[in-house]
Design an enzyme around this catalytic site. Structure first.
Site, PDB file in Angstrom:
ATOM      1  CG  HIS A  91      -7.452 -12.201   6.315  1.00  0.00           C
ATOM      2  ND1 HIS A  91      -6.794 -11.633   7.369  1.00  0.00           N
ATOM      3  CD2 HIS A  91      -7.738 -11.196   5.451  1.00  0.00           C
ATOM      4  CE1 HIS A  91      -6.687 -10.321   7.167  1.00  0.00           C
ATOM      5  NE2 HIS A  91      -7.243 -10.038   5.997  1.00  0.00           N
ATOM      6  CG  ASP A 149      -1.256 -16.202   5.796  1.00  0.00           C
ATOM      7  OD1 ASP A 149      -2.323 -15.760   6.292  1.00  0.00           O
ATOM      8  OD2 ASP A 149      -0.226 -15.514   5.704  1.00  0.00           O
ATOM      9  CB  SER A 192      15.799   3.465   1.228  1.00  0.00           C
ATOM     10  OG  SER A 192      14.745   3.409   0.287  1.00  0.00           O
ATOM     11  N   GLY A 235      -0.404  -3.362   0.266  1.00  0.00           N
ATOM     12  CA  GLY A 235      -0.853  -4.745   0.379  1.00  0.00           C
ATOM     13  C   GLY A 235      -0.195  -5.675  -0.610  1.00  0.00           C
ATOM     14  CB  SER A 290       6.427  -3.072   0.510  1.00  0.00           C
ATOM     15  OG  SER A 290       5.604  -2.633   1.575  1.00  0.00           O
ATOM     16  CG  ASP A 315       2.392 -11.570   2.858  1.00  0.00           C
ATOM     17  OD1 ASP A 315       1.550 -12.133   2.145  1.00  0.00           O
ATOM     18  OD2 ASP A 315       2.112 -10.602   3.590  1.00  0.00           O
TER      19      ASP A 315
END
Length: 390
Positions: free
Chosen positions: A37, A39, A70, A127, A130, A176
């Site tokens: 937490h 970034d 998918s 987490g 993805s 991310d």
């Protein structure tokens, strides 16, 4: 699904011998080793790309449709490049590619119709980013297959963050997407989220292994209290700016918080951010000195701060970390990611991995009713094109 299984599925879907040009890609998940937490608060983070991730394949079509499929779900979505593109709750996972397609078109890119197949071995909602892996994958593959083989990956990360902010409605930071785009094998990234300056740091653990522990309590970032925590940090920053000139919360001192912020909850949010930012820099220093034990201690301190000051852990994450820390051979553990479920990580003596996973599995399942999954992490390169054959 591994790479060979994906290529086999790809050839079954699209044919192994065809005149149409085919392109294959891989986009990794990421694990943040420390610096949670931070970034979106303008400080330092220390992530690494994983060997787990999402494979993608693209074959061009002769019309204006992009067909999204998918192997992980039966839902297929078609996007008409000549019609407006909007978020649709029913399209679920396909909203991420749709957001990328829309943003590329809005930015002036010329896209062709194509069939896109994706397949992930990254646990959804765990987490491990993805969503960022999928965004970076789609953006990279559409541009690469379109002829842009030299892509600025820092700009790619910023583009994908913009898609998640605007199209998906998640007010996330840059970490991310940056990790997924810029990962380097056997290295973690010290990233200054304020300036985007970065440095690769060798991640060498010697007799220890990095274990990812999936609580199997899924969390959806957009549905969590993530945006609330970000808002709380912005409130603190606003208060401090009435008295000091600062760019981000990570530039604020403990003394300023205690002096100007009177609300206990806001004080604790700021305390986590400031202390976690300092832990990241110390962690990199300790690793450069080969002090794995010291680094592991910082991991545990990070979890305590995330639990007590930032309040983003919850029963499942706290339980699996507590179970891990009681086991012989485990020298440190913490939650990773946004929290509210998902994954934790632990540093464990390699020769005790089997006993560690068995005992943590038993105790965690007994206390939560959930069965965890364990992965011994390998650190990977960022998004890349791969051969479609072989």
């Amino acid at each position: 699904m591994n790479i060979l299984q994906f290529k086999d599925r790809f050839h079954k879907e699209y044919g192994s011998s065809s005149n149409q040009s085919k392109h294959c890609f891989f986009s990794p998940g990421r694990v943040n080793l420390i610096g949670e937490h931070i970034d979106y608060n303008g400080g330092y983070v220390f992530p690494a790309a994983l060997s787990l991730g999402i494979y993608g394949a693209l074959r061009f079509r002769s019309d204006n449709l992009i067909q999204l499929k998918s192997t992980n779900t039966s839902l297929e979505v078609s996007v008409d490049l000549k019609k407006p593109i909007a978020f649709n709750e029913e399209d679920r996972w396909a909203n991420y590619p749709k957001g990328v397609i829309k943003q590329l078109l809005d930015d002036g890119y010329s896209l062709k119709g194509c069939d896109i197949l994706v397949s992930g071995n990254l646990p959804d909602g765990a987490g491990l980013s993805s969503s960022a892996a999928l965004l970076v994958l789609i953006a990279f593959m559409l541009r690469y297959a379109g002829g842009e083989t030299t892509i600025d990956k820092v700009e790619l990360a910023k583009f994908c963050q913009q898609v998640e902010n605007r199209f998906m409605g998640v007010n996330c930071g840059i970490m991310d997407q940056f990790s997924v785009a810029m990962g380097k094998q056997d290295h973690a990234i010290l990233l200054d989220c304020d300036t985007l300056q970065y440095k690769y740091t060798p991640f060498v653990l010697g007799e220890y292994s990095l274990v990812i522990m999936n609580t199997n309590k899924k969390r959806e970032l957009a549905d969590s209290k993530y945006n609330q925590r970000r808002s709380e940090c912005e409130t603190v920053l606003g208060i401090i700016r009435e008295h000091r000139q600062v760019v981000s919360l990570c530039q604020v001192s403990f003394e300023d918080v205690e002096k100007y912020v009177k609300d206990d909850v806001l004080q604790r949010r700021a305390r986590h951010v400031i202390s976690e930012n300092r832990r990241v820099l110390l962690a990199v220093e300790l690793l450069s000195q080969g002090d794995i034990i010291g680094f592991a201690n910082l991991m545990t301190q990070s979890h305590i701060s995330l639990k007590n000051d930032y309040e983003v852990t919850g029963l499942e994450l706290d339980t699996i970390v507590e179970c891990a820390l009681k086991r012989a051979g485990c020298i440190g553990a913490r939650m990773t990611g946004a929290g509210f479920g998902g994954c934790a990580i632990a540093l464990v003596a390699t020769d005790q991995l089997e006993a560690f996973t068995v005992t943590v599995n038993q105790e965690y399942e007994q206390k939560t009713g959930l069965k965890p999954d364990f992965y011994v992490a390998r650190i990977s390169d960022g998004v890349k094109a791969i051969a479609c054959s072989g």
